[in-house]
Design a protein around this motif. Structure first.
Motif, PDB file in Angstrom:
ATOM      1  N   THR A   1       0.832  -1.209   0.000  1.00  0.00           N
ATOM      2  CA  THR A   1       0.000   0.000   0.000  1.00  0.00           C
ATOM      3  C   THR A   1       0.863   1.254   0.000  1.00  0.00           C
TER       4      THR A   1
ATOM      5  N   ALA B   1       0.839   4.611  -2.607  1.00  0.00           N
ATOM      6  CA  ALA B   1       0.175   5.744  -1.977  1.00  0.00           C
ATOM      7  C   ALA B   1       0.891   7.057  -2.279  1.00  0.00           C
ATOM      8  N   ASP B   2       0.178   8.144  -2.084  1.00  0.00           N
ATOM      9  CA  ASP B   2       0.702   9.489  -2.349  1.00  0.00           C
ATOM     10  C   ASP B   2       1.678   9.900  -1.248  1.00  0.00           C
TER      11      ASP B   2
ATOM     12  N   SER C   1       1.071  12.505   1.764  1.00  0.00           N
ATOM     13  CA  SER C   1       0.465  12.177   3.062  1.00  0.00           C
ATOM     14  C   SER C   1       1.499  11.915   4.142  1.00  0.00           C
TER      15      SER C   1
ATOM     16  N   ARG D   1       0.791   7.633   5.526  1.00  0.00           N
ATOM     17  CA  ARG D   1       0.671   7.519   4.064  1.00  0.00           C
ATOM     18  C   ARG D   1      -0.307   6.413   3.683  1.00  0.00           C
ATOM     19  N   THR D   2      -0.168   5.262   4.298  1.00  0.00           N
ATOM     20  CA  THR D   2      -1.023   4.138   3.923  1.00  0.00           C
ATOM     21  C   THR D   2      -2.455   4.352   4.389  1.00  0.00           C
TER      22      THR D   2
ATOM     23  N   HIS E   1      -4.270   6.664   2.027  1.00  0.00           N
ATOM     24  CA  HIS E   1      -4.566   5.970   0.780  1.00  0.00           C
ATOM     25  C   HIS E   1      -5.747   5.015   0.963  1.00  0.00           C
TER      26      HIS E   1
ATOM     27  N   SER F   1      -9.017   6.889   1.315  1.00  0.00           N
ATOM     28  CA  SER F   1      -9.469   7.508   0.068  1.00  0.00           C
ATOM     29  C   SER F   1     -10.154   6.495  -0.843  1.00  0.00           C
TER      30      SER F   1
END
Length: 199
Positions: free
Chosen positions: A21, A25-26, A29, A176-177, A180, A183
């Motif tokens: 993940t 992910a972005d 974050s 971060r995860t 994600h 979202s």
């Protein structure tokens, strides 16, 4: 005797899910706790503000959490949450150390992550972080898993292990995860007025 590993599965699989993940992910974050720390510092001394935020965090959205904490720190009293949570926030504002007031692994970790975003030890594990590590949406029954003795640390250690593999710190991996996962999997609530259902 059923162990935590029996219930949650091999820790290696949890680590694999977290790493997978993280990699999609972005990275924006990563700064979630840093931004939260900066926000807390605009409200009051960081430790006090982070403690109040954490005390008022259970079962509310981040926007409501921020609003409740800001009001409490501005007016010197917490309102709008469960009485027990407001009492904890008030005790912190009256000078008690947050870690002597806050209870529960998740809430205490949330406080520590906001207070020091670079701290490599705390990991905030909620139902979304658990679901991500398990690689599945949770049933209502699954959500009680973290109340089992040893379960929280089992999942937190999976995030720490993943962070080691990713050369990052656990709180950033979790942030971060988590962002994600939310979202993609957050409930989209919409009321069908004709059928009276929630979907």
């Amino acid at each position: 005797m059923t162990t935590v590993a029996d219930v949650l599965g091999p820790q290696e699989q949890l680590v694999e899910n977290v790493v997978a993940t993280y990699l999609v992910a972005d990275p924006a974050s990563d700064a979630w706790y840093l931004h939260a720390n900066e926000l807390a510092s605009t409200m009051a001394p960081a430790a006090e503000a982070a403690g109040v935020i954490a005390a008022l965090s259970p079962m509310v959205s981040w926007s409501n959490n921020e609003r409740l904490a800001r009001y409490a720190l501005l007016h010197g009293r917490a309102i709008g949450h469960f009485p027990a949570n407001c009492a904890k926030a008030n005790r912190i504002m009256y000078g008690e150390h947050p870690l002597s007031v806050l209870g529960g692994h998740k809430v205490r970790a949330f406080y520590r992550c906001i207070l020091d975003p670079e701290n490599p030890e705390p990991v905030c594990i909620d139902r979304h972080a658990l679901a991500l590590a398990l690689g599945k949406r949770l049933s209502d029954r699954d959500r009680n898993i973290l109340s089992r003795v040893g379960a929280y640390e089992y999942v937190a250690d999976a995030y720490r292990w993943a962070a080691d593999e990713l050369d990052d710190i656990p709180s950033r991996v979790q942030a971060r995860t988590w962002c994600h996962w939310r979202s993609i999997h957050a409930w989209k609530r919409n009321i069908n007025k004709d059928q009276g259902t929630l979907w």
